[in-house]
Design an enzyme around this catalytic site. Structure first.
Site, mmCIF file in Angstrom:
data_model
loop_
_atom_site.group_PDB
_atom_site.id
_atom_site.type_symbol
_atom_site.label_atom_id
_atom_site.label_comp_id
_atom_site.label_asym_id
_atom_site.label_seq_id
_atom_site.Cartn_x
_atom_site.Cartn_y
_atom_site.Cartn_z
ATOM 1 N N ASN A 1 7.328 -10.115 -9.853
ATOM 2 C CA ASN A 1 6.862 -11.150 -9.354
ATOM 3 C C ASN A 1 7.004 -12.394 -10.587
ATOM 4 O O ASN A 1 6.909 -13.645 -10.244
ATOM 5 C CB ASN A 1 5.421 -11.183 -8.788
ATOM 6 C CG ASN A 1 5.415 -10.873 -7.449
ATOM 7 O OD1 ASN A 1 6.295 -11.099 -6.624
ATOM 8 N ND2 ASN A 1 4.312 -9.971 -6.901
ATOM 9 N N SER B 1 -0.151 -6.979 -5.920
ATOM 10 C CA SER B 1 1.263 -7.452 -6.285
ATOM 11 C C SER B 1 0.709 -8.777 -7.592
ATOM 12 O O SER B 1 1.605 -8.984 -8.086
ATOM 13 C CB SER B 1 1.590 -8.364 -5.260
ATOM 14 O OG SER B 1 0.586 -9.320 -4.775
ATOM 15 N N GLU C 1 7.550 -0.547 -7.998
ATOM 16 C CA GLU C 1 7.336 -0.807 -9.420
ATOM 17 C C GLU C 1 6.066 -0.172 -9.860
ATOM 18 O O GLU C 1 4.959 -0.220 -9.353
ATOM 19 C CB GLU C 1 7.101 -2.279 -9.301
ATOM 20 C CG GLU C 1 7.179 -2.926 -10.683
ATOM 21 C CD GLU C 1 6.816 -4.332 -10.901
ATOM 22 O OE1 GLU C 1 7.423 -5.177 -11.638
ATOM 23 O OE2 GLU C 1 6.415 -5.298 -9.928
ATOM 24 N N HIS D 1 3.380 -0.451 -6.998
ATOM 25 C CA HIS D 1 3.781 -1.786 -6.231
ATOM 26 C C HIS D 1 4.918 -1.691 -5.182
ATOM 27 O O HIS D 1 6.094 -1.461 -5.647
ATOM 28 C CB HIS D 1 3.968 -2.960 -7.321
ATOM 29 C CG HIS D 1 4.244 -4.420 -6.911
ATOM 30 N ND1 HIS D 1 4.805 -5.337 -7.247
ATOM 31 C CD2 HIS D 1 3.897 -4.834 -5.579
ATOM 32 C CE1 HIS D 1 4.927 -6.346 -6.590
ATOM 33 N NE2 HIS D 1 4.291 -6.106 -5.598
HETATM 34 N N1 3HC Z 1 10.027 -1.123 9.006
HETATM 35 C C1 3HC Z 1 11.323 -0.082 9.302
HETATM 36 N N2 3HC Z 1 12.511 -0.565 9.106
HETATM 37 C C2 3HC Z 1 12.906 -1.889 9.326
HETATM 38 C C3 3HC Z 1 11.877 -2.894 9.073
HETATM 39 C C4 3HC Z 1 10.547 -2.351 9.131
HETATM 40 N N3 3HC Z 1 9.369 -3.136 9.311
HETATM 41 N N4 3HC Z 1 12.293 -4.101 9.224
HETATM 42 C C5 3HC Z 1 13.725 -3.841 9.088
HETATM 43 N N5 3HC Z 1 13.932 -2.577 9.046
HETATM 44 C C6 3HC Z 1 15.280 -1.852 8.934
HETATM 45 C C7 3HC Z 1 16.023 -2.173 10.304
HETATM 46 O O1 3HC Z 1 15.750 -1.168 11.247
HETATM 47 C C8 3HC Z 1 17.473 -2.058 9.746
HETATM 48 O O2 3HC Z 1 17.853 -0.745 9.602
HETATM 49 P P1 3HC Z 1 19.558 -0.126 9.571
HETATM 50 O O3 3HC Z 1 20.173 -0.903 8.508
HETATM 51 O O4 3HC Z 1 19.503 1.094 9.571
HETATM 52 O O5 3HC Z 1 20.010 -0.745 11.022
HETATM 53 C C9 3HC Z 1 17.613 -2.679 8.512
HETATM 54 O O6 3HC Z 1 16.158 -2.309 7.905
HETATM 55 C C10 3HC Z 1 17.875 -4.104 8.613
HETATM 56 O O7 3HC Z 1 17.016 -4.732 9.375
HETATM 57 P P2 3HC Z 1 17.666 -5.758 10.471
HETATM 58 O O8 3HC Z 1 18.919 -5.339 10.779
HETATM 59 O O9 3HC Z 1 16.476 -5.889 11.575
HETATM 60 O O10 3HC Z 1 17.543 -7.260 9.607
HETATM 61 P P3 3HC Z 1 18.205 -7.652 8.506
HETATM 62 O O11 3HC Z 1 19.592 -7.126 8.150
HETATM 63 O O12 3HC Z 1 18.088 -9.118 8.283
HETATM 64 O O13 3HC Z 1 17.266 -7.212 7.305
HETATM 65 C C11 3HC Z 1 15.566 -7.223 5.645
HETATM 66 C C12 3HC Z 1 15.666 -7.348 7.018
HETATM 67 C C13 3HC Z 1 15.542 -5.752 5.258
HETATM 68 C C14 3HC Z 1 13.979 -7.437 5.578
HETATM 69 C C15 3HC Z 1 16.296 -8.190 4.665
HETATM 70 O O14 3HC Z 1 16.302 -9.371 5.271
HETATM 71 C C16 3HC Z 1 15.904 -8.102 3.402
HETATM 72 O O15 3HC Z 1 16.128 -7.165 2.764
HETATM 73 N N6 3HC Z 1 15.015 -9.079 2.986
HETATM 74 C C17 3HC Z 1 14.439 -9.122 1.635
HETATM 75 C C18 3HC Z 1 13.121 -8.792 1.639
HETATM 76 C C19 3HC Z 1 12.373 -8.659 0.460
HETATM 77 O O16 3HC Z 1 12.839 -9.117 -0.673
HETATM 78 N N7 3HC Z 1 11.272 -7.955 0.222
HETATM 79 C C20 3HC Z 1 10.585 -8.073 -0.867
HETATM 80 C C21 3HC Z 1 9.401 -9.143 -0.706
HETATM 81 S S1 3HC Z 1 8.425 -9.301 -2.333
HETATM 82 C C22 3HC Z 1 7.244 -8.146 -1.949
HETATM 83 O O17 3HC Z 1 7.122 -7.377 -1.008
HETATM 84 C C23 3HC Z 1 6.386 -7.869 -3.308
HETATM 85 C C24 3HC Z 1 5.166 -8.720 -3.250
HETATM 86 O O18 3HC Z 1 4.301 -8.496 -4.371
HETATM 87 C C25 3HC Z 1 5.079 -10.068 -2.959
#
Ligand code: 3HC
Length: 284
Positions: free
Chosen positions: A192, A121, A154, A142
Site C-alpha cells: 500500500n 492493510s 504479504e 496481508h
Molecule cells: N473469487 C474467485 N474467483 C474469481 C473472483 C472471486 N471473487 N473474481 C474473479 N475470479 C476469477 C474468475 O473466475 C476468472 O477465472 P478464470 O481466469 O479461470 O476464468 C478470473 O478470476 C478473472 O475474472 P473475470 O474474467 O471475471 O474478470 P477479469 O479478467 O476482469 O479479472 C480481476 C478480474 C481478477 C479482479 C482483475 O481485474 C484483477 O486482477 N484486478 C486487479 C485486482 C487487484 O489489484 N487486487 C488487489 C487490490 S489491493 C488489496 O486487496 C489490498 C488492500 O490492502 C487494499
C-alpha cells in the site's frame, strides 16, 4: 516446524470468506467466526457460490467443492472457535480498537502455541502484537482481493516476530499455492505504500481537470498493462479504505507526498465509496 491443521478466521466479510475458502481447499480445517448468524450464513453462501464457479470452470470437481465446504465450521462464539487453533487470522474492519479487543480475547483463550495473524492493510503489526502476551508469535498476513485469485500474501514481520513464526507462515502460504513475500513492519508495508500514492495521484488528475476518470484508467490499462485502472481499482478496494490507508501513510511518515486528495475526502464524506455503495468514480 510443527504442522498447522486448524485455522480460525475471524470475520467472514470479503477478505475473511476468501481466506476461509482457500484454506479449506488447501485441506485445512477452518473455523470461521462472525458476530451474527445472518453474516455467518452470508459468508458460507458466498464461499459456496465461488466454489461453484470453480466447478463450472472445471478447476475443481463437485466432490472437492463439497469436501471444502464441509471443512468450514461457522461459529458465533469466538472462544469456542479458537480453542484448538494452530493459526488465527483476523480479518475484521480496519479499526484498531476493534482488533485490539479481539486479540486481547484471542490471547486469553487460544492455546499457547497458536500463531496470531492479522490481515490488516494498514495498522501497525508491532502495535497490534503489543496487545498480546506473545508478540513473537504475531505476524501480518496481508491477502489481496479477490483472495482466491491473487497470488500474493504479504507477510509482515513486527518488531518482535520471531523467525519460527515467519517461516511457519511462509510455509503454510506456499501450501495454499500462494506466493508469500516477507517484509518488515512500516506504514503501508510495501504494497500500500506503493499502490496508494498511485491511486491518489490518479484522483489528483481528475481533481485538477487533467482527465476524466475513464481516460485516466484507459491510460494505465493500455499503457501500463494494469488489469484495472487505478480509479476502478480504488472503487473495488473501497474509497473509505483507500482514504484510511493514505491517512496512515501521511501520519506515519509525516511527509506531504502522502496527503489524501481533497476529492477523495469529499467523495468519502458524500458516501460514494465505490462498488459497495453502487457509486464511486464509476457507477455500478
Ligand atoms: N473469487 C474467485 N474467483 C474469481 C473472483 C472471486 N471473487 N473474481 C474473479 N475470479 C476469477 C474468475 O473466475 C476468472 O477465472 P478464470 O481466469 O479461470 O476464468 C478470473 O478470476 C478473472 O475474472 P473475470 O474474467 O471475471 O474478470 P477479469 O479478467 O476482469 O479479472 C480481476 C478480474 C481478477 C479482479 C482483475 O481485474 C484483477 O486482477 N484486478 C486487479 C485486482 C487487484 O489489484 N487486487 C488487489 C487490490 S489491493 C488489496 O486487496 C489490498 C488492500 O490492502 C487494499
Amino acid at each position: 516446524m510443527s504442522e498447522l491443521k486448524n485455522i480460525t478466521v475471524i470475520g467472514g466479510g470479503t477478505m475473511g470468506n476468501g481466506i476461509a475458502q482457500i484454506f479449506a481447499l488447501g485441506g485445512f480445517d477452518v473455523n470461521l467466526t462472525e458476530t451474527k448468524k445472518e453474516l455467518a450464513d452470508r459468508a458460507i453462501r458466498t464461499i459456496d457460490k465461488n466454489l461453484s464457479r470453480m466447478v463450472s470452470k472445471e478447476k475443481i470437481g463437485e466432490e472437492e467443492k463439497n469436501t471444502a465446504l464441509d471443512r468450514i465450521q461457522p461459529h458465533l462464539d469466538l472462544t469456542a472457535a479458537i480453542e484448538n487453533a494452530d493459526l488465527v487470522i483476523e480479518a475484521v474492519p480496519e479499526q484498531f480498537e476493534l482488533k485490539k479487543k479481539i486479540f486481547e480475547k484471542v490471547d486469553q483463550y487460544a492455546p499457547a502455541h497458536t500463531i496470531l495473524a492479522s490481515n490488516t492493510s494498514s495498522i501497525s503489526i508491532t502495535k497490534l502484537a503489543a496487545v498480546t502476551s506473545h508478540p513473537e508469535k504475531f505476524i501480518g498476513m496481508h491477502f489481496f482481493n479477490p483472495v482466491p485469485v491473487m497470488k500474493l500474501i504479504e507477510v509482515i514481520n513486527g518488531l518482535k516476530t520471531d523467525k519460527y513464526t515467519t517461516e511457519t507462515v511462509i510455509s503454510v502460504s506456499k501450501k495454499l499455492d500462494k506466493m508469500p513475500v516477507s517484509v518488515n513492519d512500516s506504514p503501508g508495508f510495501v504494497s500500500n505504500r506503493v499502490l496508494m500514492p498511485m491511486i491518489n495521484e490518479a484522483i489528483f488528475c481528475v481533481y485538477e481537470g487533467v482527465a476524466e476518470p475513464g481516460a485516466v484508467d484507459e491510460v494505465m490499462k493500455l499503457g501500463m498493462a494494469h488489469p484495472m485502472g487505478p480509479l476502478r481499482l480504488a472503487d473495488f478496494i473501497g474509497l473509505d479504505v483507500c482514504l484510511d490507508i493514505l491517512n496512515v501513510l501521511f501520519d506515519g511518515y509525516k511527509d506531504p507526498k502522502y496527503r489524501p486528495c481533497p476529492l477523495l475526502v469529499k467523495m468519502v464524506e458524500a458516501g460514494k465509496l465505490g462498488d459497495k455503495t453502487g457509486e464511486g468514480f464509476f457507477k455500478y
